[in-house]
Design an enzyme around this catalytic site. Sequence first.
Site, mmCIF file in Angstrom:
data_model
loop_
_atom_site.group_PDB
_atom_site.id
_atom_site.type_symbol
_atom_site.label_atom_id
_atom_site.label_comp_id
_atom_site.label_asym_id
_atom_site.label_seq_id
_atom_site.Cartn_x
_atom_site.Cartn_y
_atom_site.Cartn_z
ATOM 1 C CG HIS A 22 -1.935 1.055 1.277
ATOM 2 N ND1 HIS A 22 -3.147 0.921 1.928
ATOM 3 C CD2 HIS A 22 -1.940 2.315 0.766
ATOM 4 C CE1 HIS A 22 -3.837 2.039 1.808
ATOM 5 N NE2 HIS A 22 -3.117 2.909 1.113
ATOM 6 C CG HIS A 24 -1.261 6.241 -2.478
ATOM 7 N ND1 HIS A 24 -2.416 6.095 -3.214
ATOM 8 C CD2 HIS A 24 -1.554 5.754 -1.235
ATOM 9 C CE1 HIS A 24 -3.366 5.561 -2.458
ATOM 10 N NE2 HIS A 24 -2.865 5.344 -1.248
ATOM 11 C CG HIS A 202 -7.595 3.411 -0.387
ATOM 12 N ND1 HIS A 202 -6.901 2.850 -1.413
ATOM 13 C CD2 HIS A 202 -6.711 4.192 0.298
ATOM 14 C CE1 HIS A 202 -5.638 3.280 -1.360
ATOM 15 N NE2 HIS A 202 -5.497 4.089 -0.337
ATOM 16 C CD GLU A 205 -7.480 6.571 4.510
ATOM 17 O OE1 GLU A 205 -8.042 6.601 3.397
ATOM 18 O OE2 GLU A 205 -6.373 7.119 4.729
ATOM 19 C CG ASP A 283 -1.610 5.664 2.807
ATOM 20 O OD1 ASP A 283 -1.844 5.458 1.604
ATOM 21 O OD2 ASP A 283 -2.459 6.136 3.592
ATOM 22 C CG ASP A 284 0.059 8.940 0.646
ATOM 23 O OD1 ASP A 284 0.162 8.879 -0.581
ATOM 24 O OD2 ASP A 284 -0.984 8.626 1.268
#
Length: 352
Positions: A22, A24, A202, A205, A283-284
């Site tokens: 996961h 991005h 997703h 969340e 994630d980021d």
Amino acid sequence: MTDAAPDRIPALVHALPKAELHLHIEGTLEPEMAFAMARRNGVKLRFESISDLRAAYNFDDLQSFLDLYYETASVLRTERDFHDLAAAYLDRMAAENVRHVEIFFDPQTHTSRGIAYDTVLDGLCAALDEAEADHGLTSRLILCFLRDRSAEEAMAVLEAALPRLDRIAGVGLDSAESGNPPSKFEAVFARARAEGLTTVAHAGEEGPPAYIREALDLLHVTRIDHGVRCEGDPDLVARLRIEQMPLTVCPLSNIRLRVFDSLADHNIKRLLDAGLLVTVNSDDPAYFGGYLSTNFIETQRALALDEADIVTLAKNGFTASLLPAEKKAAHLAAVDAAYREFQESHGRPSTA
Ligand code: ADE
Ligand code: ZN
């Protein structure tokens, strides 16, 4: 509970082969790189300096993050930019002993600014191919639809991607969750599956457990991204356990976006103990304070994960991946072997 030497857990996390599922790619854009790209592309950011931009990384919720994330992505313009972005992430992952990554990218974030889909894909693929050649780091690309845009637009994105589907393993669903349920994309995901693509989404969340159910029942996903809000529906938790449906959990992201108040309040340990197939991801990472290893280390600290938990989480990353069975088996054996070697060189964990 382990009473480890202070550097034991970081050493263990490093020693274990890991997978990230996961991530991005636009979320790996560090402020330094954003400014360098802005300069070389003649793009003006509204921030005066790298430190001003970093200071803005203070979010109230998912939407406040997304606003900055889409704004900063405007510096990405050329094939070289997408290559350099992915290469920097992949080099870091190789250095962290990550062996396999499954990467989200958001074509609409770029095509809506006039950047060609092929520019994005060519840049990313060049970096992925180099990482496999240079580091043996394998990867898959997952094309994400922005769920706050229309289903018609998502279908057009899918159709535009069809000529080069050989480089795409699956489709996903990201961006603003609340008010944009998976059901909105049922037809797009059906078409993606008909084209042979895996589907993920997703869900849970910020959105309710019902969105996780929709992702399972309507989008037929093979993984749920985040999914941490499943606990609001105990029957759903039981289902996720029975089906061994992977959840790609992102602990530091959940704190920065205020899904939980603190890492000590995070439910990943509870879900793991309940027998769910949870994985750790970043994630980021440029926005949320840490890449994959930092997510492992900080989660261990906050929740007193023991070494068996860490080994399980590392193995779950491979189990939940899109790799073929024989590759998964080889990675799982490599994790076990790495832990045996780690214990030979560092001793067994002391218990309090
Ligand atoms: N896009 C990038 N990061 C995201 C996240 N955590 N949730 C939804 N969309 C995203
Ligand atoms: Zn995400």
